[in-house]
Design a protein around this motif. Structure first.
Motif, PDB file in Angstrom:
ATOM      1  N   LEU A 173       9.646  41.417 -44.711  1.00 14.34           N
ATOM      2  CA  LEU A 173       8.904  42.240 -43.770  1.00 14.34           C
ATOM      3  C   LEU A 173       7.833  42.982 -44.541  1.00 14.34           C
ATOM      4  N   GLU A 212       4.983  44.287 -43.334  1.00 14.29           N
ATOM      5  CA  GLU A 212       4.069  45.117 -42.536  1.00 14.29           C
ATOM      6  C   GLU A 212       4.059  46.557 -43.048  1.00 14.29           C
ATOM      7  N   ALA A 243       6.529  49.328 -41.909  1.00 15.54           N
ATOM      8  CA  ALA A 243       7.937  49.278 -42.340  1.00 15.54           C
ATOM      9  C   ALA A 243       8.117  49.760 -43.768  1.00 15.54           C
ATOM     10  N   TYR A 297       9.088  54.438 -37.383  1.00 13.54           N
ATOM     11  CA  TYR A 297       8.781  52.990 -37.326  1.00 13.54           C
ATOM     12  C   TYR A 297       9.045  52.473 -35.905  1.00 13.54           C
ATOM     13  N   TYR A 298      10.183  52.851 -35.386  1.00 19.10           N
ATOM     14  CA  TYR A 298      10.610  52.386 -34.064  1.00 19.10           C
ATOM     15  C   TYR A 298       9.661  52.882 -32.973  1.00 19.10           C
ATOM     16  N   ILE A 313      10.343  45.961 -31.145  1.00 16.04           N
ATOM     17  CA  ILE A 313      11.284  45.194 -31.968  1.00 16.04           C
ATOM     18  C   ILE A 313      11.794  43.965 -31.225  1.00 16.04           C
ATOM     19  N   SER A 353       9.010  40.916 -29.877  1.00 12.64           N
ATOM     20  CA  SER A 353       7.913  40.698 -30.819  1.00 12.64           C
ATOM     21  C   SER A 353       8.135  39.361 -31.520  1.00 12.64           C
ATOM     22  N   ASN A 367       7.936  38.976 -34.530  1.00 15.49           N
ATOM     23  CA  ASN A 367       8.620  39.293 -35.779  1.00 15.49           C
ATOM     24  C   ASN A 367      10.040  39.781 -35.549  1.00 15.49           C
ATOM     25  N   LYS A 368      10.553  39.497 -34.347  1.00 11.72           N
ATOM     26  CA  LYS A 368      11.824  40.083 -33.928  1.00 11.72           C
ATOM     27  C   LYS A 368      12.933  39.974 -34.987  1.00 11.72           C
ATOM     28  N   ARG A 410      12.418  42.130 -38.092  1.00  9.11           N
ATOM     29  CA  ARG A 410      12.566  43.550 -37.734  1.00  9.11           C
ATOM     30  C   ARG A 410      14.018  43.906 -37.457  1.00  9.11           C
ATOM     31  N   LEU A 412      15.731  44.727 -40.512  1.00  9.98           N
ATOM     32  CA  LEU A 412      15.482  46.094 -40.981  1.00  9.98           C
ATOM     33  C   LEU A 412      16.407  47.057 -40.232  1.00  9.98           C
TER      34      LEU A 412
END
Ligand code: ARG
Length: 555
Positions: A469, A471, A474, A514-515, A520, A523, A525-526, A529, A532
């Protein structure tokens, strides 16, 4: 890590103790870290710009994406993809043992904790010793040592002679059975009132303690009954806190080990007589003498602690021996340690007193309220009741509301105690400790439950390795997660659970922001994420466990 890599590159260029400053650039174009080179100009006899250029070429690390020289600065760009992948993998693989280490090599560390005095109410001070000690025991284990939790009950001493006299004169068996602490405390207070008028009562008290020390069956029977009844009350509190001990060796346990201490100190030529009493002088160390035996032959608290320390060394061959006891006993532990040192025990240096401050309410000591004893059990139950009301309002359909209210109420009390450095006084406030958005246990529990709610909603989440991750949103959470092992070490070195508490708050805050920024569940990127989310839940839960707090999955 960054510092170490720079240090190595510098060492390759020149062997010299150079201080390294690491800055965090506000503008991400200048990397994740910037190292100014000004201060090295003299040593290298070159301009900072030239030094930056040369160093930038020689700094390599698999986790650095690139290293640039910009003017007199070295800018370092981390390989966030790689770092996040490595981190998420480790948390999936190690789960709760992430952040543990083997520094302790399984050596024994006895921890003296809780240690309430029987026949007296369990005080706020003893609550502090219990929760701080329990958490330090968890940190001890997390750092690879073997903690041995010992409850050094205050169950011996002249006061029990007095209590027995009071019971024989004014006691009521039924009342002792029904409300032992209240009744025994009443007798204790009555004894002191009466002894102010009739001082011969004190002699009678001493006589009865003598009988106890000598093992008179009738006296022992009363004493052990008082002890049992008190323990029943104390264990209700330990049960609420879900705390247990490896040994319940109170002061009475050392009664038959006292002669040896006196013989040993005498053989070392340390004992002096002073008005019929036996003492060890400590004036070379600017401390008052340590009283070993009173003029009536009775031993005291300090003698029992000397016997205790020797017993623990013999039986547990400890690496260190910890005592979680209020700051007001600092002098006592200095004396005990010095006497052991003088007696030639080189392990006396491993005796460590871990002091803590007081629990206050509205700035005042909390142990008694005009004319009434505050029973700690009532305080804990009130916290649970208040937690229940909040939960019932926020989430009326929650299953197991009573069990969860217990975890939240108790967690709130414990966290309020542990979140500040232990030598600070703690201000006890139901309102603050139960604030779900504050710096509280419930806030952490709530964040943890929130993570689990996300994982449940995803439907099919299974932790797996291989996710990364990179991004920016994050990064602060990933960075914090990567620091956990260091925090675990530091909190143990300083015997400071508040470092874990503060760290958990930072992690929860970072995750919650972040949330608030990214989606989440819906997305692309589910999965990454969710990993995480899973990692944050795992580490918050582990922090709470170290502090002695439960982490429900919904609330
Ligand atoms: N019972 C003592 C008190 O309440 C605390 C005992 C602490 N432990 C020790 N080994 N002295 O003051």
């Amino acid at each position: 890590m960054v510092k170490q890599v720079i240090q190595e590159s510098l060492d390759r260029m020149i062997h010299h103790d150079l201080s390294i400053v690491i800055e965090k650039p506000k503008n991400p174009d200048f990397g994740d870290y910037a190292i100014p080179c000004f201060s090295w100009a003299k040593t290298f006899k070159r301009s900072p710009k030239e030094i930056a250029e040369q160093l930038a070429l020689s700094i390599h690390h698999p986790l650095f994406l690139k290293v640039d020289a910009v003017g007199p600065y070295i800018n370092i760009f981390l390989d966030k993809k790689q770092i996040s992948q490595e981190l998420l993998n480790q948390i999936v693989l190690k789960a709760a043992s992430f952040g543990s280490n083997n520094d302790g090599e399984n050596q024994n560390v006895p921890i003296d904790l809780s240690a309430p005095n029987i026949a007296k109410p369990f005080s706020m001070g003893h609550l502090r010793s219990t929760v701080i000690g329990h958490s330090i025991a968890n940190l001890t284990a997390k750092n690879g040592y073997r903690p041995i939790r010992i409850n050094h009950l205050g169950d011996w001493g002249t006061q029990f002679g007095k209590l027995i006299v009071a019971y024989l004169k004014w006691g009521d068996e039924e009342k002792v059975i029904q409300q032992p602490i209240v009744e025994l405390l009443r007798l204790y207070i009555k004894f002191h009132d009466e002894a102010n008028k009739h001082s011969e009562l004190n002699d009678e008290g001493r006589l009865y303690f003598k009988k106890l020390e000598e093992g008179d069956p009738q006296t022992l029977k009363l004493w052990s009954w008082f002890r049992e009844e008190s323990l029943k009350e104390f264990f209700r509190i330990y049960q609420l806190l879900d705390i247990s001990f490896d040994y319940l060796h109170g002061e009475s346990f050392y009664n038959d080990k006292m002669d040896e201490v006196i013989e040993l100190l005498t053989a070392e030529g340390l004992i002096e007589e002073s008005n019929g009493a036996l003492v060890v002088q400590l004036d070379e160390n600017d401390l008052p003498p340590c009283l070993i035996q009173k003029s009536d032959g009775a031993t005291i608290y300090a003698t029992r602690d000397l016997a205790t320390a020797i017993y623990r060394k013999r039986n547990f061959d400890f690496a260190r021996s910890l005592y979680v006891v209020g700051s007001e006993q600092t002098l006592h532990f200095q004396q005990v340690k010095l006497v052991l040192q003088k007696a030639g025990f080189d392990w006396a240096k491993d005796i460590i007193h871990i002091p803590f401050g007081m629990m206050l309410q509205n700035g005042k000591k909390m142990s008694t309220r005009a004319g009434r004893v505050i029973l700690l059990e009532e305080v804990l139950n009130e916290a649970i009741e208040l937690a229940y009301q909040i939960i019932d309002q926020k989430n009326p359909t929650l299953e197991n509301k009573h069990e969860i209210a217990k975890q939240v109420g108790i967690g709130a009390v414990i966290f309020q105690d542990l979140k500040n450095f232990r030598t600070n006084d703690v201000d006890f406030s139901f309102e603050h400790m139960l604030n779900f958005d504050g710096e509280t246990g419930p806030y952490l529990q709530y964040t943890h439950a929130r993570c689990h709610s996300l994982l449940r909603k995803s439907g099919d989440f299974v932790p797996q390795i291989g996710y990364s991750l990179d991004e920016d949103e994050a990064w602060s959470t990933i960075f914090l997660l990567s620091q956990f092992g260091e925090v675990v070490k530091q909190s143990w070195t300083d015997y400071d659970p508040s470092k874990i508490a503060r760290y958990a708050l930072d992690l929860a805050r970072s995750f919650n922001s972040y949330y608030a920024k990214v989606r989440i569940l819906d997305s692309e990127n589910k999965n990454a994420r969710l990993h995480l989310v899973f990692s944050v839940a795992t580490i918050i839960k582990e922090c709470l466990r170290i502090l002695g707090i439960k982490a429900p999955q919904s609330m």
